[in-house]
Design a protein around this motif. Structure first.
Motif, PDB file in Angstrom:
ATOM      1  N   PHE A 133      -0.822  -0.471   4.260  1.00  0.00           N
ATOM      2  CA  PHE A 133      -0.303   0.136   3.475  1.00  0.00           C
ATOM      3  C   PHE A 133       0.154   1.131   2.978  1.00  0.00           C
ATOM      4  O   PHE A 133       1.198   0.406   2.215  1.00  0.00           O
ATOM      5  CB  PHE A 133      -1.615  -0.257   2.542  1.00  0.00           C
ATOM      6  N   LYS A 134      -0.376   2.309   3.859  1.00  0.00           N
ATOM      7  CA  LYS A 134       0.374   3.808   3.800  1.00  0.00           C
ATOM      8  C   LYS A 134       2.079   3.115   3.692  1.00  0.00           C
ATOM      9  O   LYS A 134       2.639   3.522   3.751  1.00  0.00           O
ATOM     10  CB  LYS A 134      -0.380   4.907   3.746  1.00  0.00           C
ATOM     11  N   GLU A 135       1.936   2.504   4.953  1.00  0.00           N
ATOM     12  CA  GLU A 135       3.251   2.653   6.334  1.00  0.00           C
ATOM     13  C   GLU A 135       4.244   2.514   4.908  1.00  0.00           C
ATOM     14  O   GLU A 135       5.212   2.775   4.919  1.00  0.00           O
ATOM     15  CB  GLU A 135       2.580   2.028   7.513  1.00  0.00           C
ATOM     16  N   VAL A 136       3.839   1.105   4.513  1.00  0.00           N
ATOM     17  CA  VAL A 136       4.324  -0.132   3.988  1.00  0.00           C
ATOM     18  C   VAL A 136       4.782   1.005   2.282  1.00  0.00           C
ATOM     19  O   VAL A 136       6.129   0.523   2.023  1.00  0.00           O
ATOM     20  CB  VAL A 136       4.755  -1.431   3.813  1.00  0.00           C
ATOM     21  N   LEU A 137       4.690   1.172   2.241  1.00  0.00           N
ATOM     22  CA  LEU A 137       4.322   1.196  -0.219  1.00  0.00           C
ATOM     23  C   LEU A 137       4.601   2.701  -0.144  1.00  0.00           C
ATOM     24  O   LEU A 137       4.922   2.874  -0.791  1.00  0.00           O
ATOM     25  CB  LEU A 137       2.948   0.921  -0.273  1.00  0.00           C
ATOM     26  N   GLU A 138       4.205   3.940   0.888  1.00  0.00           N
ATOM     27  CA  GLU A 138       4.441   5.253   0.216  1.00  0.00           C
ATOM     28  C   GLU A 138       5.422   5.824   0.219  1.00  0.00           C
ATOM     29  O   GLU A 138       6.150   6.167  -0.769  1.00  0.00           O
ATOM     30  CB  GLU A 138       3.291   6.151   1.304  1.00  0.00           C
ATOM     31  N   PRO A 139       6.498   4.526   1.107  1.00  0.00           N
ATOM     32  CA  PRO A 139       8.078   5.599   1.181  1.00  0.00           C
ATOM     33  C   PRO A 139       8.643   5.372  -0.088  1.00  0.00           C
ATOM     34  O   PRO A 139       9.731   5.303  -0.290  1.00  0.00           O
ATOM     35  CB  PRO A 139       8.668   4.955   2.316  1.00  0.00           C
ATOM     36  N   VAL A 140       7.909   3.851  -1.076  1.00  0.00           N
ATOM     37  CA  VAL A 140       8.384   2.871  -2.014  1.00  0.00           C
ATOM     38  C   VAL A 140       8.682   4.163  -2.901  1.00  0.00           C
ATOM     39  O   VAL A 140       7.395   4.496  -3.037  1.00  0.00           O
ATOM     40  CB  VAL A 140       8.014   1.688  -2.686  1.00  0.00           C
ATOM     41  N   LYS A 141       9.744   4.868  -3.775  1.00  0.00           N
ATOM     42  CA  LYS A 141       9.592   5.398  -5.357  1.00  0.00           C
ATOM     43  C   LYS A 141       9.485   4.685  -6.293  1.00  0.00           C
ATOM     44  O   LYS A 141       9.583   5.623  -7.311  1.00  0.00           O
ATOM     45  CB  LYS A 141       9.967   6.539  -4.702  1.00  0.00           C
ATOM     46  N   ASP A 142      10.276   3.630  -6.223  1.00  0.00           N
ATOM     47  CA  ASP A 142      10.393   3.497  -6.849  1.00  0.00           C
ATOM     48  C   ASP A 142       9.494   2.091  -8.090  1.00  0.00           C
ATOM     49  O   ASP A 142      10.076   2.236  -8.743  1.00  0.00           O
ATOM     50  CB  ASP A 142      11.797   2.648  -7.628  1.00  0.00           C
ATOM     51  N   ILE A 143       8.586   2.016  -7.015  1.00  0.00           N
ATOM     52  CA  ILE A 143       7.389   1.124  -7.597  1.00  0.00           C
ATOM     53  C   ILE A 143       6.347   1.836  -7.483  1.00  0.00           C
ATOM     54  O   ILE A 143       5.408   2.437  -6.734  1.00  0.00           O
ATOM     55  CB  ILE A 143       7.244   0.137  -6.757  1.00  0.00           C
ATOM     56  N   GLU A 144       5.319   1.761  -8.382  1.00  0.00           N
ATOM     57  CA  GLU A 144       4.085   2.311  -8.244  1.00  0.00           C
ATOM     58  C   GLU A 144       2.956   0.820  -8.344  1.00  0.00           C
ATOM     59  O   GLU A 144       3.117  -0.210  -8.487  1.00  0.00           O
ATOM     60  CB  GLU A 144       3.450   3.024  -9.893  1.00  0.00           C
ATOM     61  N   PHE A 145       1.936   0.621  -7.236  1.00  0.00           N
ATOM     62  CA  PHE A 145       1.276   0.327  -6.650  1.00  0.00           C
ATOM     63  C   PHE A 145      -0.033   0.993  -6.896  1.00  0.00           C
ATOM     64  O   PHE A 145      -0.402   1.601  -6.515  1.00  0.00           O
ATOM     65  CB  PHE A 145       1.634   0.196  -4.915  1.00  0.00           C
ATOM     66  N   ILE A 146      -0.606  -0.177  -7.625  1.00  0.00           N
ATOM     67  CA  ILE A 146      -1.911   0.371  -8.011  1.00  0.00           C
ATOM     68  C   ILE A 146      -3.100  -0.324  -6.738  1.00  0.00           C
ATOM     69  O   ILE A 146      -3.171  -1.766  -7.165  1.00  0.00           O
ATOM     70  CB  ILE A 146      -2.539   0.059  -9.649  1.00  0.00           C
ATOM     71  N   VAL A 147      -3.593  -0.178  -5.801  1.00  0.00           N
ATOM     72  CA  VAL A 147      -5.129  -0.471  -5.114  1.00  0.00           C
ATOM     73  C   VAL A 147      -5.771  -0.713  -5.483  1.00  0.00           C
ATOM     74  O   VAL A 147      -6.197   0.814  -5.714  1.00  0.00           O
ATOM     75  CB  VAL A 147      -4.393   0.308  -4.075  1.00  0.00           C
ATOM     76  N   ALA A 148      -6.202  -1.903  -5.829  1.00  0.00           N
ATOM     77  CA  ALA A 148      -7.380  -2.057  -7.151  1.00  0.00           C
ATOM     78  C   ALA A 148      -8.403  -3.174  -5.919  1.00  0.00           C
ATOM     79  O   ALA A 148      -8.454  -3.513  -5.339  1.00  0.00           O
ATOM     80  CB  ALA A 148      -7.062  -2.836  -8.613  1.00  0.00           C
ATOM     81  N   ASP A 149      -9.347  -2.567  -6.138  1.00  0.00           N
ATOM     82  CA  ASP A 149     -10.219  -3.199  -4.977  1.00  0.00           C
ATOM     83  C   ASP A 149     -11.652  -3.110  -5.042  1.00  0.00           C
ATOM     84  O   ASP A 149     -12.513  -1.784  -5.882  1.00  0.00           O
ATOM     85  CB  ASP A 149     -10.338  -3.118  -3.762  1.00  0.00           C
ATOM     86  N   ILE A 150     -13.142  -3.828  -5.589  1.00  0.00           N
ATOM     87  CA  ILE A 150     -14.509  -3.765  -5.734  1.00  0.00           C
ATOM     88  C   ILE A 150     -15.125  -3.013  -4.098  1.00  0.00           C
ATOM     89  O   ILE A 150     -16.280  -2.871  -4.441  1.00  0.00           O
ATOM     90  CB  ILE A 150     -15.135  -5.440  -6.472  1.00  0.00           C
ATOM     91  N   ASP A 151     -14.250  -2.524  -3.308  1.00  0.00           N
ATOM     92  CA  ASP A 151     -14.685  -2.225  -2.164  1.00  0.00           C
ATOM     93  C   ASP A 151     -14.962  -0.877  -2.260  1.00  0.00           C
ATOM     94  O   ASP A 151     -12.873  -1.061  -1.441  1.00  0.00           O
ATOM     95  CB  ASP A 151     -14.102  -2.572  -0.441  1.00  0.00           C
ATOM     96  N   GLN A 152     -16.178  -0.053  -2.174  1.00  0.00           N
ATOM     97  CA  GLN A 152     -15.211   1.354  -2.841  1.00  0.00           C
ATOM     98  C   GLN A 152     -15.053   2.510  -1.173  1.00  0.00           C
ATOM     99  O   GLN A 152     -14.361   3.155  -0.746  1.00  0.00           O
ATOM    100  CB  GLN A 152     -16.775   2.333  -2.968  1.00  0.00           C
ATOM    101  N   ASP A 153     -15.203   2.374  -0.317  1.00  0.00           N
ATOM    102  CA  ASP A 153     -15.269   2.074   1.646  1.00  0.00           C
ATOM    103  C   ASP A 153     -13.705   1.995   1.646  1.00  0.00           C
ATOM    104  O   ASP A 153     -12.587   3.012   1.665  1.00  0.00           O
ATOM    105  CB  ASP A 153     -15.465   0.963   2.495  1.00  0.00           C
ATOM    106  N   PHE A 154     -12.952   0.577   1.563  1.00  0.00           N
ATOM    107  CA  PHE A 154     -11.767   0.404   1.395  1.00  0.00           C
ATOM    108  C   PHE A 154     -10.701   1.552   0.947  1.00  0.00           C
ATOM    109  O   PHE A 154     -10.123   2.771   0.472  1.00  0.00           O
ATOM    110  CB  PHE A 154     -10.873  -0.580   0.820  1.00  0.00           C
ATOM    111  N   ILE A 155     -11.544   1.878  -0.711  1.00  0.00           N
ATOM    112  CA  ILE A 155     -10.666   2.952  -1.726  1.00  0.00           C
ATOM    113  C   ILE A 155     -10.343   3.808  -1.685  1.00  0.00           C
ATOM    114  O   ILE A 155      -9.637   4.380  -1.486  1.00  0.00           O
ATOM    115  CB  ILE A 155     -11.189   2.525  -3.046  1.00  0.00           C
ATOM    116  N   ALA A 156     -11.799   4.756  -0.932  1.00  0.00           N
ATOM    117  CA  ALA A 156     -11.960   5.255  -0.078  1.00  0.00           C
ATOM    118  C   ALA A 156     -10.616   5.785   1.281  1.00  0.00           C
ATOM    119  O   ALA A 156     -10.918   7.247   1.047  1.00  0.00           O
ATOM    120  CB  ALA A 156     -13.680   6.326   0.839  1.00  0.00           C
ATOM    121  N   LEU A 157     -10.616   5.614   1.286  1.00  0.00           N
ATOM    122  CA  LEU A 157      -8.894   5.172   2.738  1.00  0.00           C
ATOM    123  C   LEU A 157      -8.600   5.807   2.069  1.00  0.00           C
ATOM    124  O   LEU A 157      -7.349   6.420   3.231  1.00  0.00           O
ATOM    125  CB  LEU A 157      -9.218   4.557   3.844  1.00  0.00           C
ATOM    126  N   PHE A 158      -7.807   6.050   0.780  1.00  0.00           N
ATOM    127  CA  PHE A 158      -6.998   6.351   0.204  1.00  0.00           C
ATOM    128  C   PHE A 158      -6.496   8.070  -0.389  1.00  0.00           C
ATOM    129  O   PHE A 158      -5.841   8.845  -1.229  1.00  0.00           O
ATOM    130  CB  PHE A 158      -5.916   5.073  -0.871  1.00  0.00           C
TER     131      PHE A 158
END
Length: 159
Positions: A133-158
């Motif tokens: 997700f970081k590799e593909v989406l972080e370089p994109v400056k013209d779109i805001e990506f909201i990663v939303a998940d019920i898995d707290q462990d996954f969200i903590a990785l950001f």
């Protein structure tokens, strides 16, 4: 730009489209797909099945349906596997994300929410998926990506 939030993707505010971790035949039986169907109505699933019959999307592809009773302009279905609960891969997740970026740019979508892809029934490693997700989406400056998940462990990785 990536923002990560812990919670139910169907309850997000301020986004026009949300993404579903989808299969390529349309049924929305488990995980995020089931939550979207439950919150937005069975007509989303009915349309997804119809679209899949017409377009025959393969893993890595995406297709779009209306959002039923949800307050979004549409649901972007990212096809992580052909069959429900079928196999997926990190390459498929990467392809889905690249296709999502291209679709958003083509449609003028500047803010979109998406769940962890492939980490449920796909059994992919959460840390590896977050890195993609970081590799593909972080370089994109013209779109805001909201990663939303019920898995707290996954969200903590950001964090």
């Amino acid at each position: 730009m990536i923002k990560a939030v812990h919670g139910d993707i169907t309850k997000l505010q301020g986004v026009s489209y949300i993404c579903n971790a989808a299969n390529g035949i349309g049924p929305m039986g488990g995980g995020v797909a089931a939550a979207i169907r439950k919150a937005g109505g069975k007509e989303i699933e009915t349309e997804a099945i119809k679209v899949c019959k017409e377009q025959n999307p393969m893993p890595g592809d995406l297709y779009v349906t209306h959002a039923g009773t949800l307050p979004f302009q549409g649901i972007i279905h990212l096809v992580t596997m052909k069959q429900p609960a079928g196999p997926t891969s990190y390459d498929v997740v990467r392809t889905c994300l690249h296709n999502l970026v291209a679709y958003c740019r083509k449609q003028g979508i500047d803010k979109v929410a998406l769940p962890a892809l492939g980490t449920g029934v796909g059994n992919l490693d959460k840390a590896k998926v977050a890195a993609i997700f970081k590799e593909v989406l972080e370089p994109v400056k013209d779109i805001e990506f909201i990663v939303a998940d019920i898995d707290q462990d996954f969200i903590a990785l950001f964090a």
